[in-house]
Scaffold this motif. Structure first.
Motif, PDB file in Angstrom:
ATOM      1  N   GLU A  37     -21.366  15.648  24.693  1.00  0.00           N
ATOM      2  CA  GLU A  37     -20.074  15.711  25.369  1.00  0.00           C
ATOM      3  C   GLU A  37     -19.810  17.156  25.752  1.00  0.00           C
ATOM      4  N   GLY A  81     -20.508  18.724  21.883  1.00  0.00           N
ATOM      5  CA  GLY A  81     -20.380  17.735  20.819  1.00  0.00           C
ATOM      6  C   GLY A  81     -21.412  16.645  21.022  1.00  0.00           C
ATOM      7  N   ARG A  83     -22.281  12.978  20.186  1.00  0.00           N
ATOM      8  CA  ARG A  83     -21.672  11.739  19.700  1.00  0.00           C
ATOM      9  C   ARG A  83     -22.752  10.787  19.207  1.00  0.00           C
ATOM     10  N   TYR A  84     -22.545  10.268  18.009  1.00  0.00           N
ATOM     11  CA  TYR A  84     -23.454   9.265  17.457  1.00  0.00           C
ATOM     12  C   TYR A  84     -22.614   8.175  16.797  1.00  0.00           C
ATOM     13  N   GLY A  87     -19.410   9.249  14.676  1.00  0.00           N
ATOM     14  CA  GLY A  87     -18.482  10.277  15.141  1.00  0.00           C
ATOM     15  C   GLY A  87     -19.181  11.299  16.015  1.00  0.00           C
ATOM     16  N   THR A  88     -18.700  12.537  15.953  1.00  0.00           N
ATOM     17  CA  THR A  88     -19.246  13.609  16.781  1.00  0.00           C
ATOM     18  C   THR A  88     -19.546  14.823  15.911  1.00  0.00           C
ATOM     19  N   LYS A  90     -20.534  18.901  16.169  1.00  0.00           N
ATOM     20  CA  LYS A  90     -20.532  20.040  17.087  1.00  0.00           C
ATOM     21  C   LYS A  90     -21.019  21.269  16.318  1.00  0.00           C
ATOM     22  N   ALA A 150     -28.084  14.047  15.929  1.00  0.00           N
ATOM     23  CA  ALA A 150     -26.893  14.580  16.587  1.00  0.00           C
ATOM     24  C   ALA A 150     -26.799  16.089  16.379  1.00  0.00           C
ATOM     25  N   SER A 154     -26.794  18.953  19.435  1.00  0.00           N
ATOM     26  CA  SER A 154     -25.731  19.939  19.614  1.00  0.00           C
ATOM     27  C   SER A 154     -26.275  21.357  19.436  1.00  0.00           C
TER      28      SER A 154
END
Length: 164
Positions: A37, A81, A83-84, A87-88, A90, A150, A154
């Motif tokens: 994101e 961020g 996303r998985y 949640g996210t 970062k 994730a 990031s």
């Protein structure tokens, strides 16, 4: 009677093995479980070596410095961020002297199970990043494959922003 018992036992063991193999095998599209994101503004990357000249004065540009061998600019850079399913995540990196000197991550902690997994995995991933200085060289933490994927996505975004 013994044959029937062995047939049932063999079927149960075979089924368990097949299910276990299916769950333990990454699918060909496993990388699609994470979506980056991007922030709306580009203020997420804040290099520390930015100085503005006073209005009305001419300045002479300093001689061009040779970029560090790592190719990373000094500063603090926030990755997009990632996303998985839970949640996210970062990741934010701090680069000093062309090397990643600190890594911080914001991650979901609302769900107790996910929080426990993340609280165990994130410090391990952080140590790997500081040692490897790369996203491609970190390995998946056992029991936290989605978190690891994730985090890696990031982190790579942050490293891309830090490129000189």
């Amino acid at each position: 009677m013994r044959r029937a018992a062995f047939a049932v036992l063999g079927t149960a063991i075979g089924t368990a093995l097949l299910i276990g193999a299916k769950l333990g095998t990454p699918t060909s599209g496993s990388d699609t479980q994470v979506a980056l994101e991007e922030p709306a503004d580009e203020t997420a990357a804040t290099p520390t070596a930015s100085a503005k000249a006073p209005a009305g004065k001419k300045t002479t540009a300093p001689p061009a410095k040779k970029p560090p061998a790592s190719g990373l600019r000094d500063g603090t850079f926030a990755g997009a961020g990632a996303r998985y399913d839970y949640g996210t995540i970062k990741v934010t990196i701090t680069v000093k002297g062309g090397k990643v000197s600190d890594v911080d991550a914001d991650y979901p902690d609302e769900d107790p199970t996910s929080a426990g997994i993340n609280e165990n995995a994130i410090p391990k991933l952080r140590q790997q990043v500081l040692a490897a200085q790369s996203a491609s060289k970190i390995t998946t933490v056992s029991g936290a494959s989605l978190t690891s994927a994730a985090y890696k996505a990031s982190l790579q975004s942050a490293l891309d922003k830090a490129k000189a």
